[in-house]
Design a protein around this motif. Structure first.
Motif, PDB file in Angstrom:
ATOM      1  N   THR A  91     -23.055   6.623 -28.444  1.00 42.67           N
ATOM      2  CA  THR A  91     -23.503   5.314 -27.973  1.00 42.67           C
ATOM      3  C   THR A  91     -24.290   4.636 -29.085  1.00 42.67           C
ATOM      4  O   THR A  91     -25.273   5.193 -29.593  1.00 42.67           O
ATOM      5  CB  THR A  91     -24.377   5.433 -26.717  1.00 42.67           C
ATOM      6  N   ASN A  92     -23.839   3.460 -29.474  1.00 42.07           N
ATOM      7  CA  ASN A  92     -24.514   2.645 -30.478  1.00 42.07           C
ATOM      8  C   ASN A  92     -25.736   1.982 -29.839  1.00 42.07           C
ATOM      9  O   ASN A  92     -25.597   1.129 -28.977  1.00 42.07           O
ATOM     10  CB  ASN A  92     -23.527   1.615 -31.029  1.00 42.07           C
ATOM     11  N   LYS A  93     -26.931   2.357 -30.280  1.00 43.33           N
ATOM     12  CA  LYS A  93     -28.162   1.828 -29.681  1.00 43.33           C
ATOM     13  C   LYS A  93     -28.685   0.573 -30.372  1.00 43.33           C
ATOM     14  O   LYS A  93     -29.703   0.026 -29.948  1.00 43.33           O
ATOM     15  CB  LYS A  93     -29.250   2.907 -29.695  1.00 43.33           C
ATOM     16  N   SER A  94     -28.013   0.135 -31.418  1.00 38.87           N
ATOM     17  CA  SER A  94     -28.459  -1.071 -32.109  1.00 38.87           C
ATOM     18  C   SER A  94     -27.922  -2.319 -31.414  1.00 38.87           C
ATOM     19  O   SER A  94     -27.167  -2.228 -30.439  1.00 38.87           O
ATOM     20  CB  SER A  94     -27.981  -1.047 -33.566  1.00 38.87           C
ATOM     21  N   ASP A  95     -28.291  -3.481 -31.937  1.00 38.03           N
ATOM     22  CA  ASP A  95     -27.840  -4.755 -31.377  1.00 38.03           C
ATOM     23  C   ASP A  95     -26.583  -5.274 -32.065  1.00 38.03           C
ATOM     24  O   ASP A  95     -26.074  -6.328 -31.705  1.00 38.03           O
ATOM     25  CB  ASP A  95     -28.950  -5.809 -31.496  1.00 38.03           C
ATOM     26  N   GLU A  96     -26.104  -4.535 -33.077  1.00 38.13           N
ATOM     27  CA  GLU A  96     -24.957  -4.987 -33.854  1.00 38.13           C
ATOM     28  C   GLU A  96     -23.776  -4.030 -33.678  1.00 38.13           C
ATOM     29  O   GLU A  96     -23.958  -2.840 -33.418  1.00 38.13           O
ATOM     30  CB  GLU A  96     -25.328  -5.057 -35.347  1.00 38.13           C
ATOM     31  N   THR A  97     -22.575  -4.577 -33.827  1.00 33.68           N
ATOM     32  CA  THR A  97     -21.378  -3.733 -33.831  1.00 33.68           C
ATOM     33  C   THR A  97     -21.408  -2.816 -35.045  1.00 33.68           C
ATOM     34  O   THR A  97     -21.691  -3.262 -36.170  1.00 33.68           O
ATOM     35  CB  THR A  97     -20.098  -4.592 -33.865  1.00 33.68           C
ATOM     36  N   ALA A  98     -21.147  -1.539 -34.842  1.00 35.84           N
ATOM     37  CA  ALA A  98     -21.129  -0.563 -35.927  1.00 35.84           C
ATOM     38  C   ALA A  98     -19.711  -0.028 -36.102  1.00 35.84           C
ATOM     39  O   ALA A  98     -18.849  -0.205 -35.231  1.00 35.84           O
ATOM     40  CB  ALA A  98     -22.099   0.585 -35.635  1.00 35.84           C
ATOM     41  N   MET A  99     -19.474   0.631 -37.223  1.00 35.45           N
ATOM     42  CA  MET A  99     -18.171   1.202 -37.497  1.00 35.45           C
ATOM     43  C   MET A  99     -18.157   2.693 -37.146  1.00 35.45           C
ATOM     44  O   MET A  99     -19.191   3.375 -37.203  1.00 35.45           O
ATOM     45  CB  MET A  99     -17.820   1.029 -38.977  1.00 35.45           C
ATOM     46  N   VAL A 100     -16.982   3.183 -36.784  1.00 33.43           N
ATOM     47  CA  VAL A 100     -16.833   4.623 -36.558  1.00 33.43           C
ATOM     48  C   VAL A 100     -17.082   5.358 -37.868  1.00 33.43           C
ATOM     49  O   VAL A 100     -17.788   6.352 -37.913  1.00 33.43           O
ATOM     50  CB  VAL A 100     -15.433   4.937 -35.995  1.00 33.43           C
ATOM     51  N   GLY A 101     -16.499   4.863 -38.966  1.00 32.22           N
ATOM     52  CA  GLY A 101     -16.788   5.404 -40.290  1.00 32.22           C
ATOM     53  C   GLY A 101     -16.029   6.668 -40.627  1.00 32.22           C
ATOM     54  O   GLY A 101     -15.169   7.134 -39.879  1.00 32.22           O
ATOM     55  N   LEU A 102     -16.372   7.235 -41.787  1.00 27.25           N
ATOM     56  CA  LEU A 102     -15.762   8.456 -42.304  1.00 27.25           C
ATOM     57  C   LEU A 102     -16.837   9.349 -42.913  1.00 27.25           C
ATOM     58  O   LEU A 102     -17.798   8.841 -43.500  1.00 27.25           O
ATOM     59  CB  LEU A 102     -14.739   8.139 -43.394  1.00 27.25           C
ATOM     60  N   PRO A 103     -16.698  10.669 -42.803  1.00 29.79           N
ATOM     61  CA  PRO A 103     -17.609  11.552 -43.536  1.00 29.79           C
ATOM     62  C   PRO A 103     -17.402  11.394 -45.041  1.00 29.79           C
ATOM     63  O   PRO A 103     -16.282  11.133 -45.500  1.00 29.79           O
ATOM     64  CB  PRO A 103     -17.190  12.959 -43.071  1.00 29.79           C
ATOM     65  N   ALA A 104     -18.472  11.537 -45.804  1.00 30.12           N
ATOM     66  CA  ALA A 104     -18.371  11.461 -47.263  1.00 30.12           C
ATOM     67  C   ALA A 104     -17.794  12.755 -47.827  1.00 30.12           C
ATOM     68  O   ALA A 104     -17.944  13.829 -47.233  1.00 30.12           O
ATOM     69  CB  ALA A 104     -19.745  11.192 -47.869  1.00 30.12           C
ATOM     70  N   GLU A 105     -17.133  12.652 -48.972  1.00 29.35           N
ATOM     71  CA  GLU A 105     -16.583  13.842 -49.612  1.00 29.35           C
ATOM     72  C   GLU A 105     -17.694  14.731 -50.175  1.00 29.35           C
ATOM     73  O   GLU A 105     -17.560  15.954 -50.192  1.00 29.35           O
ATOM     74  CB  GLU A 105     -15.616  13.441 -50.727  1.00 29.35           C
ATOM     75  N   LYS A 106     -18.781  14.110 -50.663  1.00 30.16           N
ATOM     76  CA  LYS A 106     -19.906  14.850 -51.216  1.00 30.16           C
ATOM     77  C   LYS A 106     -21.182  14.414 -50.498  1.00 30.16           C
ATOM     78  O   LYS A 106     -21.332  13.242 -50.155  1.00 30.16           O
ATOM     79  CB  LYS A 106     -20.044  14.607 -52.722  1.00 30.16           C
ATOM     80  N   ILE A 107     -22.094  15.336 -50.323  1.00 32.70           N
ATOM     81  CA  ILE A 107     -23.282  15.062 -49.518  1.00 32.70           C
ATOM     82  C   ILE A 107     -24.121  13.938 -50.121  1.00 32.70           C
ATOM     83  O   ILE A 107     -24.703  13.123 -49.392  1.00 32.70           O
ATOM     84  CB  ILE A 107     -24.123  16.352 -49.336  1.00 32.70           C
ATOM     85  N   GLU A 108     -24.173  13.832 -51.457  1.00 32.47           N
ATOM     86  CA  GLU A 108     -24.983  12.775 -52.062  1.00 32.47           C
ATOM     87  C   GLU A 108     -24.360  11.392 -51.894  1.00 32.47           C
ATOM     88  O   GLU A 108     -25.028  10.381 -52.127  1.00 32.47           O
ATOM     89  CB  GLU A 108     -25.230  13.064 -53.548  1.00 32.47           C
ATOM     90  N   GLN A 109     -23.091  11.328 -51.489  1.00 32.75           N
ATOM     91  CA  GLN A 109     -22.440  10.040 -51.255  1.00 32.75           C
ATOM     92  C   GLN A 109     -22.724   9.499 -49.854  1.00 32.75           C
ATOM     93  O   GLN A 109     -22.477   8.318 -49.582  1.00 32.75           O
ATOM     94  CB  GLN A 109     -20.932  10.172 -51.451  1.00 32.75           C
ATOM     95  N   ALA A 110     -23.233  10.344 -48.977  1.00 30.51           N
ATOM     96  CA  ALA A 110     -23.366   9.963 -47.570  1.00 30.51           C
ATOM     97  C   ALA A 110     -24.334   8.803 -47.361  1.00 30.51           C
ATOM     98  O   ALA A 110     -24.117   7.951 -46.500  1.00 30.51           O
ATOM     99  CB  ALA A 110     -23.805  11.165 -46.738  1.00 30.51           C
ATOM    100  N   VAL A 111     -25.414   8.743 -48.149  1.00 30.74           N
ATOM    101  CA  VAL A 111     -26.442   7.724 -47.924  1.00 30.74           C
ATOM    102  C   VAL A 111     -25.935   6.310 -48.182  1.00 30.74           C
ATOM    103  O   VAL A 111     -26.528   5.334 -47.722  1.00 30.74           O
ATOM    104  CB  VAL A 111     -27.693   8.004 -48.784  1.00 30.74           C
ATOM    105  N   SER A 112     -24.833   6.176 -48.936  1.00 26.94           N
ATOM    106  CA  SER A 112     -24.282   4.844 -49.221  1.00 26.94           C
ATOM    107  C   SER A 112     -23.111   4.501 -48.316  1.00 26.94           C
ATOM    108  O   SER A 112     -22.509   3.442 -48.461  1.00 26.94           O
ATOM    109  CB  SER A 112     -23.842   4.758 -50.695  1.00 26.94           C
ATOM    110  N   ARG A 113     -22.777   5.384 -47.367  1.00 28.53           N
ATOM    111  CA  ARG A 113     -21.683   5.140 -46.436  1.00 28.53           C
ATOM    112  C   ARG A 113     -22.209   4.456 -45.175  1.00 28.53           C
ATOM    113  O   ARG A 113     -23.378   4.549 -44.841  1.00 28.53           O
ATOM    114  CB  ARG A 113     -20.999   6.454 -46.051  1.00 28.53           C
ATOM    115  N   PHE A 114     -21.290   3.787 -44.468  1.00 34.36           N
ATOM    116  CA  PHE A 114     -21.637   3.121 -43.221  1.00 34.36           C
ATOM    117  C   PHE A 114     -20.867   3.759 -42.074  1.00 34.36           C
ATOM    118  O   PHE A 114     -19.794   4.322 -42.247  1.00 34.36           O
ATOM    119  CB  PHE A 114     -21.320   1.621 -43.309  1.00 34.36           C
TER     120      PHE A 114
END
Length: 220
Positions: A91-114
């Motif tokens: 459940t998206n608790k924010s006021d904006e539409t969010a994306m389902v998204g994708l897991p990052a290939e590397k853990i350090e890339q995750a912080v820049s993903r949506f």
């Protein structure tokens, strides 16, 4: 040269007794030093299992199950496909539409993903790139890549198994969370993954470690 007077140096030395509690203290100090100091010792993420609900800040997430799913061939030239699926109720608790998204290939890339799936910063065991992940949401049976505010959505993360490949007995997920902050550019409130600097990079903080047994379908 003559030796200094004052008695022989050959007398046996008296053993030095170190109290056991001191040894314990020294051992603890040594372990702490190896971990980088009292303030830098890594925290153990919260262990969760199937059915648990996690507050991720931006999302409320239930870890429904992990399972093997078989999609039957639709024609004689097609073939059955087997997948390992991770199933979440999000459940998206924010006021904006969010994306389902994708897991990052590397853990350090995750912080820049949506998107929600970016918070799945480590999935074990790992699969190769050809296997996935394939990620989508389901709302009333329809596939979607969006998470609408306050609309419960089932999210599926799946990996295709190769012919003859044995599915794992369990899946383990390291899961991050989000916090609302202010954009550096225009002071607009925005959600960002909770992270911490490690050297010259930012890594997500692991809020929970979730272990899901993989449910086998009959005949798989």
């Amino acid at each position: 040269m003559t030796e200094p007077s004052g008695g022989s140096n050959d007398r046996p030395r008296r053993p030095v007794v170190v109290p056991a509690i001191a040894l314990v203290a020294l051992t603890a100090v040594g372990v702490t030093a190896l971990l980088g100091g009292l303030d830098e010792a890594p925290e153990t993420p919260e262990p969760l299992s199937q059915g648990a609900v996690l507050d991720q800040g931006m999302y409320s997430t239930k870890f429904v199950e992990s399972r093997v799913r078989v999609e039957k061939a639709k024609s004689i030239v097609d073939e059955d496909k087997r997948f390992v699926e991770l199933v979440f109720d999000v459940t998206n608790k924010s006021d904006e539409t969010a994306m389902v998204g994708l897991p990052a290939e590397k853990i350090e890339q995750a912080v820049s993903r949506f998107g929600f799936a970016a918070s799945l910063v480590k999935i074990s065991p790992a699969f190769d790139k050809e296997s996935g992940p394939f990620v989508f949401g389901l709302v009333k049976g329809d596939e979607t890549q969006q998470l609408q505010p306050d609309v419960p959505t089932q999210v599926i993360v799946r990996y295709r198994l190769k012919e003859g490949q044995r599915p794992p007995d369990k899946m383990t997920l390291d899961v991050a969370s989000f916090e609302e902050g202010t954009s550096f550019l225009n002071a607009t409130p925005t959600w960002e993954m909770v992270s911490k600097p490690v050297g010259d990079k930012f890594y997500p903080e692991i809020k929970a470690r979730v272990t899901l047994p993989v449910k086998q379908e009959a005949g798989t």
